[in-house]
Write an enzyme that holds these catalytic residues in place. Structure first.
Site, short mmCIF file in Angstrom:
data_model
loop_
_atom_site.label_atom_id
_atom_site.label_comp_id
_atom_site.label_asym_id
_atom_site.label_seq_id
_atom_site.Cartn_x
_atom_site.Cartn_y
_atom_site.Cartn_z
N ILE A 151 77.72 0.78 -51.41
CA ILE A 151 78.70 0.78 -52.49
C ILE A 151 78.35 -0.25 -53.55
CG2 ILE A 151 80.58 1.67 -51.07
CD1 ILE A 151 81.66 -1.19 -50.85
N GLY A 182 74.96 -4.17 -51.13
CA GLY A 182 73.60 -4.48 -50.70
C GLY A 182 73.31 -4.24 -49.24
N SER A 235 84.53 -7.70 -45.65
CA SER A 235 83.29 -8.50 -45.62
C SER A 235 82.64 -8.44 -44.26
CB SER A 235 83.58 -9.98 -45.97
OG SER A 235 84.31 -10.07 -47.16
N ARG A 236 82.63 -7.24 -43.69
CA ARG A 236 82.22 -7.10 -42.31
C ARG A 236 80.83 -6.50 -42.11
NH1 ARG A 236 82.82 -2.04 -40.43
NH2 ARG A 236 83.21 -2.80 -38.32
N ALA A 274 74.61 -15.07 -39.77
CA ALA A 274 75.32 -14.61 -40.97
C ALA A 274 76.78 -14.27 -40.69
CB ALA A 274 74.62 -13.38 -41.54
N GLY A 321 79.73 -13.15 -43.87
CA GLY A 321 79.87 -12.23 -44.99
C GLY A 321 80.26 -13.05 -46.20
N GLU A 353 84.08 -10.99 -50.36
CA GLU A 353 85.46 -11.14 -50.85
C GLU A 353 85.84 -12.57 -51.17
OE1 GLU A 353 88.27 -8.10 -48.71
OE2 GLU A 353 86.76 -8.89 -47.33
#
Lengths: 785, 310, 163
Positions: free
Chosen positions: A489, A492, A531-532, A735, A737, A740
């Site tokens: 979307i 990335g 942000s998952r 990592a 996220g 948001e």
């Protein structure tokens, strides 16, 4: 995290080339020959009953193939579980200006539009309610969903036990968090600060408006180019709506022109499918105009937040009470989860002994709402991070010090009882404080402009309890194909997926092919939200890679005369650890070499569905040890200039520092931050959906709804994205996220900066020049030394 | 714009248009031919120059002319001319962008360059014409205040002949002008500015670029050593039409420019404004903006302050 | 009633029967099949449909097809030549200036129109040239960086030519 070759590097995006040449195909670009064009007819009333629909003249127009209306279409639900929205309202009641009442398809778009103009609909108007406070009352001017109780009964929602407020007919949901005793805390406090903050309805304004094309193949398979933030969720909705087998529905949407939460709920897919069905399977395109997109493609919730804090002289917040009315519009199934999830913007940062939170989802006869980047955290942070500065001023304390005193630390439990891990807020705060030269007063010039500095913190959680999947295939030439459960979307994910797979197999990134967005070949997973993606898809890929490698090592072991456990892989060669010269090329493991099948294994495929299970919270207190997978954190500093006569605000300098865990691709993380901060500038200074007396949207165009242009952000030297990663132990390479959290702190940072400059605090977004001038005049003080 | 306005009891349809309505397109080769077509078709036809305003209106079904008379390809209409005594002449097709980029205009008619610089976007300015901006007659048209303080005259042509209308008389209401249904705007004439004249155009919008003015002020002043020999002030976006603030002019004409007098003139200008409240700004705020921008423009025009740079 | 129209896009000629009320954007994307140019708002407010017409950046949604005949039209698809990307395209890729990619063609065309006219723009010039191109993803930072990068590359290669 030593010696990584691909992860942690700012490699160019794998989809950049196709997008830079204009070759990337988005849903709104997609066309098939002899495609029909669909048009949706909508209600001009905010609250009314459909009395009659006359389609005779439209039917007679040559080129019109299908017309279907609320009067002759059975109820088709547009959500699974709690469902308050259907393709057309089954009870024939329209609930916002723009509610769909009929749809048609014709040979050309011109004919479709002419036909739509010939459809005559009679309505019986009802009183409507637009003000959320009125809608919230026990006896509101209008009851928008009289059968709300039935929607809940039919809901299969598990784990998120929704609580209604039975006394308030327009309240769809009431969410609570309770910790300690807030009243006792207030009694012990040295200072009470109480206030009310407001955020308006916003629109996502993705540059690609929603558009879908649907058609049936000769064998009955339904194919859709969907305008969907999640291909699998979109498919589920369609299967559920039309009673189709998932085996016979394929969604294929590799690229979406921006979503930000808005395309998570269907606005065009179901209409395209319905019309195609009625047109005997012919392809039908339904595309929203930009004006239509503003009206009907779902908006961000509007919120009214009441915040009351009890504070000790030393700055400790001993008691915090929050009550938030969430305006979910005429339909809010997309906002239902939001009523709960907005709470965690208030949970993630501060350690507070006594905490009481109540959020209410309230229907009004305005645009339907859904997820919007930040999912409630920006709205609640707007209240909290303004309040923190207010408290600091009253105590005569540095606002950063006040925050620092109250921050959660690793190992603490937040107000819901979850243990804090990888808490990066303080590091971000320190970095930003240094960048903005916090202790240096801004330079003031002659004339009407006054400068000021402001800082705010932000946090966002990633929700637990949802799955992502990956399938990893080793090709006979040693290159890798990754199929993941999401679609690109813009954030990335394809590049992150490629980097992680490349690192895992020790190959260069151009050996990786990533497929997303096609439900016929990509495994099921949840939406790219919260942000998952990096965490869940990244972990799924790592595990899938390790499974695939296991198969390769099993095949290679006998050929090398060693045990499989002693093998590793790099540059398309399986080798013995410690003896790299003892190796076999991956190509040789296939027959024919480099081309064919894997003897004994057919194909080398690893697969994984990854989830961090949630522990459902107690419905009375919101307590749970596992609501979030992790929290992300950040701090933003802004220097503004305010024209004390016109109220105009210019952002002179802006820096945001964010902790998203280890960045897989630092440059991409910067891009997310820069974009998130800019989006938040819009929320701070320009954006609001404006409604007229009859609930009609007044600013449904880019002309009248203003998002930041390239000239509204500071120059590159003054607009800075910083990363301060705190590794997440169970994240892929550490990592978390970042998508948001970076859109959260700007509005309160700007508000704090404006207060620093001119001594007024606007509590209702957006902060317009007009509001500042009014406030300054009220203050009676038009300049500040 | 959705079709139809909801009236109780009346069946209507609402949906969102994407396509342009159908029309017949005529492409005259000369301005005389264009005038002749208008003479025949009258209100069935609309002249289209750049099209950036008219096509949006048509997409929204605000207007649906049966004929579009496209004059874009009459290259003889695309000119910016200047003569020492004749002043400036802008052809009907001179684009806002060409005015912006014209070093002649920047040097000799700078207030117009300031005005066009503030309009819309690069893409729109490349196509939109100054004539179109005037004929759209939106109260916030940016070129209007600058022309109002410059004594501009508009040359209107029909197949009956030519007439000249001073710009002060051109606008009659929002989106209304004195143009008769068979007339088109052929040329804009601006007399040469006497030396000593300095023009300033200031506007306020909701965002830096791509925003209509909530309020705009143009000042053309001939002053020396803070003595105002002559002054013209015009207001945009704060009345049904772009208009002069002659009351404010009287305060300053023939006077020494001290801060108090400038403030008084600005106050009078704000009272001469007749603003409405709309989605961009309230009437009160618009009046306030007029007061502030007028004072600032006057001070810049007489050199008391330089332009605002933050 | 459709009329035969002649278009010159990216150096190629197209003869098509088109309704008079078609815009250039519609002809490019629906009739010719060059879908690189995007519809964002259809009203000239977002720049996603930017193409270059006779060296000027314009919104193709506000150009009538019937008025776009026999003039030079450049779209994003015409930028790369002989397999080589235009320096702007390469810079957008290298600087990370692309996220969802939907505004990208319009941005690149607006930037190309700028650099073709002014080979040495400042950051302020670049922002002004792109003030009509909206992006919701990037915050514009890396887009500006990409234009500055392409500027240097194009100045460098043009000075190489002088040798």
């Amino acid at each position: 995290m030593a010696n990584l070759s691909v992860v942690g590097k700012s490699v160019p995006r794998v989809d950049a080339l196709t997008k830079a040449t204009g070759a990337a195909n988005f849903p709104s670009d997609f066309r098939v020959p002899r495609m029909l064009h669909g048009k949706i007819v909508r209600s001009p009333y905010a609250h009314a009953r459909i009395v009659s629909i006359d389609t005779l003249a439209a039917e007679r127009l040559p080129g019109v193939e299908v017309i279907t209306t609320a009067l002759n279409t059975p109820p088709i639900p547009l959500a699974i579980g709690f469902c308050d929205k259907h393709i057309f309202p089954p009870d024939l009641i329209v609930r916002y200006v723009g509610d769909a009442v009929a749809a048609l398809a014709a040979e050309t778009e011109d004919i479709a539009e002419e036909a739509a103009s010939l459809i005559k609909i009679e309505y019986e108007e009802f009183p409507a309610v637009f003000d959320v406070n009125q809608a919230f009352e026990k006896n509101p001017p209008a009851i928008i969903h009289p059968h709300l109780a039935e929607y809940h009964l039919r809901s299969e929602q598990v784990g998120n036990k929704m609580m209604r407020d039975l006394e308030r007919p327009n309240v769809s949901r009431h969410f609570k968090i309770r910790k300690g005793d807030v009243d006792k805390g207030f009694a012990e406090a040295d200072l009470i600060v109480e206030d009310r903050y407001y955020t308006p309805k916003l629109q996502h304004c993705q540059i690609e408006p929603s558009a879908s094309v649907a058609w049936f193949e000769p064998d009955g398979t339904l194919k859709i180019k969907a305008s969907a933030q999640s291909p699998h969720l979109a498919k589920l909705v369609i299967c559920h709506a039309f009673n189709l087998s998932p085996a016979k529905v394929i969604i294929d949407s590799p690229y979406i022109g921006g979503s930000f939460g808005g395309k998570g709920r269907p606005t065009t897919d179901p209409y395209a499918v319905l019309l195609s069905m009625k047109a005997h399977g012919k392809p039908v395109r339904v595309g929203l105009t930009r004006e239509e997109h503003f009206h009907c493609a779902n908006s961000r919730i509007a919120t009214t937040t009441y915040i009351k804090d009890g504070v000790k002289k030393d700055g400790t917040i001993v008691s915090r009470q929050l009550r938030i009315l969430v305006d979910t519009g005429g339909y809010g199934d997309g906002a239902m989860i939001l009523v709960r999830n907005c709470a965690f913007g208030a949970v993630g940062l501060y350690n507070i002994a006594n905490f009481k939170f109540d959020s209410y989802g309230v229907y009004t006869n305005t645009a339907p709402t859904t997820a919007f980047r930040g999912y409630g955290s920006p709205e609640i942070t707007w209240a909290i991070e303004n309040q923190m500065d207010v408290i600091a001023e009253k105590l005569g304390m540095d606002p950063l010090e006040l925050r620092r005193r109250n921050l959660l630390r690793d190992g603490d439990r937040d107000v819901c009882g979850q243990r804090v891990v990888s808490m990066g807020a303080e590091k971000c705060l320190d970095k930003i404080r240094h960048w903005i030269e916090w202790d240096k007063k801004p330079h003031q010039e002659e004339g009407p402009w006054r400068r000021g500095k402001g800082i705010a913190l932000g946090t966002k959680f990633t929700t637990a309890g949802y799955q992502s999947s990956a399938v990893v295939k080793v090709q006979p030439d040693g290159s890798i194909e990754v199929r993941h459960s999401s679609n690109e979307i813009g954030e990335g994910i394809n590049t992150v997926a490629a980097q992680i797979a490349a690192e895992s197999f020790g190959v260069s990134i151009d050996r990786i092919r990533v497929l997303g967005g096609d439900t016929s070949i990509c495994p099921y997973g949840h939406v790219s939200a919260s942000s998952r993606e990096t965490f869940h898809i990244g972990n799924a890929i790592l595990i899938a890679c390790s499974e695939a490698k296991k198969d390769l090592f099993e095949m290679a072991a006998p050929k090398l005369g060693v045990l499989a456990q002693s093998l590793d892989i790099k540059d398309r060669k399986v080798f013995v650890k410690g003896q790299p010269e003892k190796s076999i090329e991956v190509t040789k493991l296939f027959s024919p070499s480099g081309l064919g099948y894997a003897p004994g294994k057919c194909e080398i495929i690893g697969k994984c569905t990854f989830e961090i299970p949630a522990i459902p919270e107690d419905p009375g207190t919101g307590q749970s040890e596992r609501i979030a997978v992790y929290y992300m954190y950040g701090a933003e500093a802004v220097e503004v200039a305010v024209d004390t006569e016109t109220g105009e605000v210019r952002i002179l300098k802006n820096a945001g520092c964010f902790d998203g865990g280890t960045p897989i691709n630092p440059k991409m993380c910067e891009g997310q931050i820069e974009g998130g901060m800019t989006m938040a500038f819009g929320a701070a200074l320009y954006e609001q959906q404006l409604y007229g007396q009859k609930g009609e949207l007044l600013n449904a165009s880019f002309h009248d709804y203003k998002i930041p242009t390239i000239e509204d952000v500071p120059d590159n030297a003054s607009m800075v994205a910083l990363l301060e990663p705190v590794p997440q132990p169970d994240g892929p390479f550490g990592a978390k996220g970042i998508g948001e959290v970076c859109s959260i702190p700007a509005p309160p940072a700007i508000s704090n900066a404006i207060y620093n400059a001119v001594g007024v605090r606007i509590k209702e977004l957006p902060i317009t020049g007009e509001k500042i001038v009014k406030a300054l005049n009220k203050k009676g003080n038009n300049s500040k030394a | 714009m959705p079709v139809g306005v909801a009236t109780a009891g009346m069946p209507i349809s609402m949906f969102f248009w994407k396509r342009l309505p159908k029309f017949q397109y005529l492409a005259p080769k000369t301005i005389e031919e264009a005038a002749s077509i208008l003479g025949d078709l009258k209100d069935q036809a609309k002249i289209m120059a750049g099209g950036t305003d008219i096509l949006v209106q048509m997409k929204n079904r605000e207007i649906t002319p049966a004929y579009l008379v496209g004059i874009k390809n009459i290259s003889s209409l695309d000119y910016i001319e200047y003569g020492q005594n004749e002043g400036f002449r802008f052809g009907a097709l001179s684009t806002v962008g060409s005015i912006e980029n014209s070093s002649l205009i920047q040097k000799k008619y700078n207030i117009l360059a300031q005005a066009v610089r503030s309009m819309a976007s690069t893409q729109i300015r490349n196509v939109a014409t100054i004539a179109g901006n005037l004929c759209s007659a939106v109260p916030s048209a940016d070129t209007a205040p600058a022309l109002l303080v410059s004594g501009a005259k508009l040359k209107l042509r029909s197949n009956r002949g030519i007439r000249f209308v001073p710009i002060e008389e051109f606008f009659t209401g929002p989106r209304q002008t004195v143009l008769r249904e068979d007339e088109l705007l052929a040329e804009i004439q601006v007399p040469d500015l006497a030396s000593g004249n300095k023009g300033v155009y200031l506007r306020h919008g909701l965002r830096k670029a791509m925003a209509l003015a909530s309020a705009s002020v143009a000042v053309m002043m001939n002053s020396e050593d803070q003595y105002c020999k002559d002054i013209k002030i015009a207001l945009g976006a704060v009345a049904p039409v772009p208009r002069r603030a002659t009351g404010a002019e009287v305060v300053l004409r023939g006077q020494y420019l001290d801060d108090e007098l400038i403030a008084e003139a600005a106050r009078v200008a704000s009272e001469e404004a007749q603003p409405i409240s709309d989605i961009r700004a309230s009437a009160d705020y618009r009046r306030e903006l007029v007061r502030i921008l007028t004072a600032r423009a006057i001070k810049q025009a007489c050199g008391k302050t330089k332009g605002m740079v933050v | 009633m459709k009329q035969l129209m002649h278009f010159k896009v990216n150096g190629k000629n197209y003869d098509l029967a088109v309704e008079p009320n078609r815009t250039l954007l519609e002809v490019l994307t629906e009739e010719i099949g060059l879908t690189g140019t995007k519809m964002g708002c259809n009203e000239g407010d977002c720049g996603a449909c930017t193409v270059i017409v006779d060296s000027r950046a314009v919104c193709s949604c506000l150009i009538l097809a019937i008025e776009a005949q026999n003039i030079t039209i450049e779209t994003i698809e015409g930028l790369a030549s002989a397999g080589q990307l235009h320096p702007l395209q390469q810079a957008f890729i290298d600087c990370g200036a692309i996220q969802c990619g939907y505004c990208t063609p319009g941005m690149i065309m607006a930037a190309k129109a700028l650099l073709d006219k002014n080979p040495d723009p400042t950051e302020t010039d670049s922002r002004r040239a792109l003030q009509g191109n909206l992006c919701r993803c990037t915050g514009y930072v890396k887009i500006v960086e990409a234009i500055m990068t392409a500027r240097e590359v194009m100045k460098g290669s043009s000075s190489k030519k002088k040798l």
